[in-house]
Design an enzyme around this catalytic site. Sequence first.
Site, PDB file in Angstrom:
ATOM      1  NE  ARG A   1      69.596  31.915  28.489  1.00 57.65           N
ATOM      2  CZ  ARG A   1      68.895  31.357  27.506  1.00 57.65           C
ATOM      3  NH1 ARG A   1      69.399  31.226  26.313  1.00 57.65           N
ATOM      4  NH2 ARG A   1      67.684  30.933  27.732  1.00 57.65           N
TER       5      ARG A   1
ATOM      6  NE  ARG B   1      62.965  23.851  26.116  1.00 56.97           N
ATOM      7  CZ  ARG B   1      63.440  25.090  25.956  1.00 56.97           C
ATOM      8  NH1 ARG B   1      63.362  25.670  24.775  1.00 56.97           N
ATOM      9  NH2 ARG B   1      63.989  25.739  26.949  1.00 56.97           N
TER      10      ARG B   1
ATOM     11  NE  ARG C   1      63.475  28.001  30.739  1.00 58.66           N
ATOM     12  CZ  ARG C   1      62.524  27.511  29.946  1.00 58.66           C
ATOM     13  NH1 ARG C   1      61.690  26.587  30.409  1.00 58.66           N
ATOM     14  NH2 ARG C   1      62.415  27.913  28.716  1.00 58.66           N
TER      15      ARG C   1
ATOM     16  CE  LYS D   1      65.906  33.987  23.542  1.00 57.89           C
ATOM     17  NZ  LYS D   1      64.931  33.929  24.670  1.00 57.89           N
TER      18      LYS D   1
ATOM     19  NE  ARG E   1      59.035  26.547  24.642  1.00 59.52           N
ATOM     20  CZ  ARG E   1      60.063  27.392  24.796  1.00 59.52           C
ATOM     21  NH1 ARG E   1      60.282  28.329  23.889  1.00 59.52           N
ATOM     22  NH2 ARG E   1      60.847  27.299  25.835  1.00 59.52           N
TER      23      ARG E   1
END
Length: 207
Positions: free
Chosen positions: A90, A152, A163, A15, A124
């Site tokens: 969300r 992160r 998640r 996103k 990532r």
Amino acid sequence: MRGSIVLFGPPGAGKGTQAEIIVEMTGKPQISTGDMLRSAVSQGSELGLEAKGYMESGLLVPDQVIIGLIEDRLRESDASNGVLFDGFPRTIPQAEALSGITEVSAVISIEVPDEDIVNRIVGRRMDPETGEIFHVSFKPPPPELENRLVQRKDDNEETVRMRLSAYHDQTKPLGDWYSNMGILTKIDGTGSIQEVSQSVAKAVRSL
Ligand code: ADP
């Protein structure tokens, strides 16, 4: 188009990466609740202190906290012609609250299966100076940046699984909600970044 656009999809669907082309095409500012929360955490603000534990455990931050954050952000002048939401809403209560504040004209859903998500997220990396997102295999950083990149705290396998489960339980039903409203466009998010961008651009042009 006057209203706002929502970028929808599981964690790690791309996103944030795909938001860029939508901002370029529409001129609408990007509002990422994840980025806003991370900045609150790094500043150690009251909001950050409240959100930190949820984020690090892979849980959603409570709706009332998020809704307050969005209400404040939408009062800023750059939001008056609609915005691009990334990572919000969300949950159905968040979407209901949003519909009382601003008009959502379109929802672009980036679809990626769970088995791809874990690989994407654990590889990532982010450049803390520019905010640019890389991936160790899919978008390798230039060698000169490599040693300043950060990962992160919630981008580890265990937290990703939490998640994903929050996504399936609390967020995915919202896709059906928007689909029933007739404003959801699905995009295949499994191709290369460029391929997905092309599909996103096509969807935005047809809005
Ligand atoms: P991702 O989409 O990769 O999970 P984000 O950067 O969008 O990452 O969000 C990181 C974390 O911030 C989430 O796991 C959650 O704890 C919190 N968060 C972000 N947006 C919301 C939201 N709209 N509602 C509740 N929690 C949120």
